[in-house]
Design a protein around this motif. Structure first.
Motif, mmCIF file in Angstrom:
data_model
loop_
_atom_site.group_PDB
_atom_site.id
_atom_site.type_symbol
_atom_site.label_atom_id
_atom_site.label_comp_id
_atom_site.label_asym_id
_atom_site.label_seq_id
_atom_site.Cartn_x
_atom_site.Cartn_y
_atom_site.Cartn_z
ATOM 1 N N ILE A 195 3.513 10.888 -51.569
ATOM 2 C CA ILE A 195 3.588 10.099 -50.435
ATOM 3 C C ILE A 195 4.297 10.680 -49.332
ATOM 4 O O ILE A 195 3.812 10.735 -48.044
ATOM 5 N N GLU A 196 5.317 11.469 -49.410
ATOM 6 C CA GLU A 196 6.133 12.027 -48.386
ATOM 7 C C GLU A 196 5.448 12.991 -47.790
ATOM 8 O O GLU A 196 5.513 13.291 -46.434
ATOM 9 N N TRP A 197 4.742 13.857 -48.454
ATOM 10 C CA TRP A 197 3.916 14.889 -47.886
ATOM 11 C C TRP A 197 2.746 14.327 -47.143
ATOM 12 O O TRP A 197 2.627 14.628 -46.218
ATOM 13 N N TRP A 202 -0.162 11.821 -42.008
ATOM 14 C CA TRP A 202 -0.535 10.392 -41.683
ATOM 15 C C TRP A 202 0.505 9.332 -41.204
ATOM 16 O O TRP A 202 -0.039 8.148 -40.690
ATOM 17 N N GLY A 203 1.667 9.772 -41.176
ATOM 18 C CA GLY A 203 2.800 8.954 -40.760
ATOM 19 C C GLY A 203 2.981 7.441 -41.694
ATOM 20 O O GLY A 203 2.571 7.779 -42.840
ATOM 21 N N GLU A 204 3.468 6.724 -41.239
ATOM 22 C CA GLU A 204 4.011 5.401 -42.010
ATOM 23 C C GLU A 204 2.610 4.815 -42.711
ATOM 24 O O GLU A 204 2.930 3.988 -43.749
ATOM 25 N N ALA A 205 1.391 5.264 -42.079
ATOM 26 C CA ALA A 205 0.287 4.537 -42.717
ATOM 27 C C ALA A 205 0.184 5.006 -44.221
ATOM 28 O O ALA A 205 -0.236 4.286 -45.187
ATOM 29 N N ALA A 206 0.694 6.038 -44.704
ATOM 30 C CA ALA A 206 0.675 6.432 -46.001
ATOM 31 C C ALA A 206 1.401 5.603 -47.015
ATOM 32 O O ALA A 206 0.929 5.405 -48.371
ATOM 33 N N ASP A 207 1.991 4.851 -46.641
ATOM 34 C CA ASP A 207 2.683 3.882 -47.222
ATOM 35 C C ASP A 207 1.802 2.926 -47.886
ATOM 36 O O ASP A 207 2.168 2.359 -49.164
ATOM 37 N N ASN A 208 0.939 2.788 -47.029
ATOM 38 C CA ASN A 208 -0.336 1.695 -47.770
ATOM 39 C C ASN A 208 -1.328 2.171 -48.444
ATOM 40 O O ASN A 208 -2.258 1.453 -48.810
ATOM 41 N N PRO A 236 -5.184 19.153 -43.648
ATOM 42 C CA PRO A 236 -4.439 18.332 -44.506
ATOM 43 C C PRO A 236 -4.861 17.088 -44.588
ATOM 44 O O PRO A 236 -4.014 15.974 -45.642
ATOM 45 N N THR A 237 -5.281 16.356 -43.560
ATOM 46 C CA THR A 237 -5.650 14.969 -43.271
ATOM 47 C C THR A 237 -6.879 14.665 -44.018
ATOM 48 O O THR A 237 -7.242 13.382 -44.264
ATOM 49 N N GLN A 238 -7.776 15.730 -44.523
ATOM 50 C CA GLN A 238 -9.048 15.473 -45.228
ATOM 51 C C GLN A 238 -8.840 15.192 -46.504
ATOM 52 O O GLN A 238 -7.998 15.853 -47.305
ATOM 53 N N CYS A 239 -9.528 14.313 -47.242
ATOM 54 C CA CYS A 239 -9.293 14.035 -48.452
ATOM 55 C C CYS A 239 -10.598 13.389 -49.245
ATOM 56 O O CYS A 239 -11.157 12.658 -48.452
ATOM 57 N N HIS A 240 -10.589 13.279 -50.481
ATOM 58 C CA HIS A 240 -11.675 12.286 -51.089
ATOM 59 C C HIS A 240 -10.877 11.052 -51.075
ATOM 60 O O HIS A 240 -9.937 10.822 -51.958
ATOM 61 N N ALA A 296 -8.081 3.973 -41.140
ATOM 62 C CA ALA A 296 -7.846 4.092 -39.662
ATOM 63 C C ALA A 296 -7.742 2.607 -39.240
ATOM 64 O O ALA A 296 -7.616 2.262 -37.728
ATOM 65 N N GLN A 297 -7.884 1.673 -39.942
ATOM 66 C CA GLN A 297 -7.777 0.101 -39.384
ATOM 67 C C GLN A 297 -6.264 -0.270 -39.386
ATOM 68 O O GLN A 297 -5.499 0.025 -40.240
#
Length: 463
Positions: A195-197, A202-208, A236-240, A296-297
Motif C-alpha cells: 500500500i505504501e508503494w 495514487w496518494g491517500e486514495a490508495a488507502d481505500n 506505475p499507476t496502471q494495473c488490472h 477516480a471517484q
C-alpha cells in the motif's frame, strides 16, 4: 542448499511453475523459492479461473476458433495500442501451443461456459479453478525433481554488471542464507499488496483500495531488480483493477468479490451521479476498467444500482445486494442523497430508447439525451425492490515491471540483455499490457513467458 543450482526461480504462481517445469524438462537443476507459506502458495493464480489462448478451430472445451489476428485486435482494443507489438504477437503465437502443453503438465480443462461471461469461444477454464491448476503444476514439478522451498523470502539479490550471482534469504533455511545459481527467473508478481508503494503514485486514495489477490505480492523482487540496473517498463499507476464489493476483505477476497452486474443497471458515485457508460462493450472486455473508474471517484466508492427484474441475469457474489422498496429507501441505506438518486434514475429511465435486449451482443438498447450515454443494454430501472452493490477498486496486479525480450531475458538500463536473468508473469506483464485488460490474459502472459523463461534459463545455464 549449499550447492549451485542451474536455475533459481523466485515466485510460486503459474509463471514460476511453468518456468520451473520448462527448465527441468530441459535438463536443468531447479530450485523454486516461494515467499508465502505452503497453504498460500501460488500468488494470484489461486484466484484465477481461465486462460485466453489463440486456436484455429473449436475443441472439446471451446466453441469455436479464436485466431491470432482476433486475439491481437482484442488486445489492441483494451490497451489502446499501448503494448509492445512484437512481444505481444509473439505471446499470442506461442499461446496456441499452451493449450496442449499445460495439459501435458497435469492441468485439466472443463467444458466451456455459457451465460453472461461470453468466453466460451475464447477462454479455457481450469477444472477446479486456479488452485487445482496450481496443485497439478506443483505435483508435476515435484515429480520431475524440482526443489521447492516455502516461507523463503528473498532479502537481497547479488547482481553485478547485469549478471545474477546469488540470492540472499531473509531467514536461513537448512542453515543456508545464500542461494547460488547459474540463471535466475524472476516470477514474483507485482507490488499491488504494498500500500505504501501504491501511495507514491495514487496518494491517500490508495488507502481505500482493496487487494483482490495475495497479500504476499509486495514488489520486493521488482524493486531490487530495478535498483540493480534492470530496465523498467510500464506506467506505475496502471494495473488490472476491477470493481469489487466494498464489504470485501482488504486482501485475498478473490473472484467471489467481483461484480459482473454493471451492464444490467447503472453506476453512481457518492453524489448519486453516473460517471461512465455502463454498456460500452461486452463485459469481459470492459470489466477491468471499472476499478480505475471507481478509483477516480470521490472517496473511491461507487454503487451499482439495478432492480429486481435483472437479479438472475448475472452471477451472484459472496455478498447479497442492499435492497429498498423505494429508490429513496435504497438511497438512505446507501447513505446517498435520496433526491439526487431519484433524479438520476428518473433521468436515466426517460432517456432509455425502445430496443431488443440481448446481453450476448452489442444490442440496440441505448439512451438518448443524457451524459454519459449508456450505449447498449439500457433498460429502465423500475421494478421494486430496488437493489445495489457498494463497490471499491479491487487491485489484481500492477503493470510496472521489468522489460524483457522474446527470450524472456531482462534488458538492462543500457539496453543490453542481462547475462543470465529472465522474467515471467506479472513482474513483466507491462510489456504486453500498457493499460487495460481482457479476461484471461494474465494467465496467458504467465504460462507463455514462464515456459520460455525456463527453457532459455536452462539453455543459458548449460552454456
Amino acid at each position: 542448499m549449499k550447492r549451485r543450482f542451474d536455475v533459481l526461480v523466485i515466485g510460486g504462481g503459474n509463471a514460476a511453475l511453468c518456468a520451473a517445469i520448462s527448465a527441468r524438462r530441459a535438463g536443468a537443476s531447479v530450485l523454486v523459492l516461494e515467499g508465502a507459506p505452503k497453504f498460500y502458495r501460488g500468488g494470484n493464480t489461486r484466484h484465477t479461473r481461465n486462460m485466453r489462448c489463440a486456436h484455429d478451430a473449436a475443441t472439446a472445451i471451446l466453441t469455436g476458433p479464436y485466431t491470432e489476428e482476433e486475439f491481437w485486435q482484442d488486445l489492441l482494443l483494451v490497451t489502446g495500442g499501448e503494448t509492445d507489438e512484437e512481444l505481444a504477437k509473439f505471446m499470442i503465437r506461442e499461446s496456441k501451443d499452451i493449450l496442449d502443453w499445460i495439459v501435458e503438465q497435469g492441468v485439466r480443462w472443463q467444458p466451456s461456459l455459457g451465460g453472461t461471461l461470453s468466453l466460451g469461444r475464447t477462454n479455457s477454464f481450469f477444472l477446479g479453478g486456479g488452485r487445482a491448476m496450481l496443485n497439478a503444476l506443483y505435483l508435476t514439478a515435484e515429480q520431475l525433481g524440482v526443489q521447492i522451498l516455502y516461507d523463503a523470502e528473498v532479502a537481497d539479490l547479488h547482481i553485478e554488471d547485469g549478471m545474477f550471482l546469488a540470492a540472499h534469504l531473509k531467514q536461513p533455511i537448512d542453515g543456508a542464507t545464500e542461494i547460488r545459481a547459474s540463471a535466475l527467473v524472476a516470477a514474483a508478481g507485482g507490488f499491488e499488496a504494498n500500500i505504501e508503494w501504491l501511495k507514491e503514485y495514487w496518494g491517500e486514495a490508495a488507502d481505500n483500495f482493496l487487494i483482490r489477490g495475495t497479500p504476499y505480492n509486495r514488489g520486493s523482487i521488482l524493486k531490487m531488480l530495478l535498483a540493480k540496473g534492470v530496465q523498467d517498463i510500464g506506467d506505475p499507476t496502471q494495473c488490472h483493477a476491477v470493481a469489487i464489493d466494498a464489504r470485501a476483505p482488504k486482501f485475498d477476497g478473490g473472484i467471489i468479490t467481483r461484480h459482473d452486474s454493471v451492464v444490467f443497471g447503472i453506476v453512481v458515485n457518492k453524489h448519486a451521479q453516473r460517471f461512465y457508460d455502463e454498456g460500452e462493450d461486452i463485459w469481459p472486455k470492459r470489466y477491468a476498467i471499472w476499478g480505475r473508474l471507481v478509483a477516480a471517484q470521490p472517496d473511491q466508492i461507487a454503487y451499482i444500482i439495478f432492480d429486481s427484474a435483472v437479479v438472475t441475469s448475472f452471477m451472484p457474489t459472496l455478498f447479497p445486494p442492499i435492497a429498498g422498496d423505494t429508490v429513496a429507501e435504497l438511497a438512505t441505506k446507501l447513505e446517498l442523497d435520496p433526491v439526487a438518486l431519484e433524479k438520476t434514475i428518473t433521468d436515466f429511465n426517460a432517456a432509455v430508447q425502445p430496443g431488443t435486449f440481448d446481453h450476448t451482443i452489442l444490442d440496440d438498447c441505448r439512451t438518448e439525451g443524457i451524459t454519459p450515454q449508456k450505449t447498449h443494454w439500457a433498460r429502465k430501472i423500475e421494478a421494486a425492490p430496488y437493489l445495489a452493490y457498494p463497490v471499491r477498486p479491487g487491485i489484481t496486479f500492477t503493470y510496472l515491471g521489468t522489460r524483457v525480450n522474446k527470450q524472456s531475458r531482462m534488458l538492462m538500463k543500457d539496453g543490453k540483455p542481462s547475462a543470465n536473468m529472465f522474467a515471467a508473469g506479472e513482474i513483466m506483464a507491462g510489456n504486453v499490457l500498457g493499460k487495460g485488460y481482457a479476461a484471461g490474459i494474465g494467465m496467458t502472459i504467465g504460462s507463455v513467458f514462464g515456459r520460455v523463461a525456463g527453457r532459455e534459463a536452462a539453455k543459458n545455464a548449460k552454456n
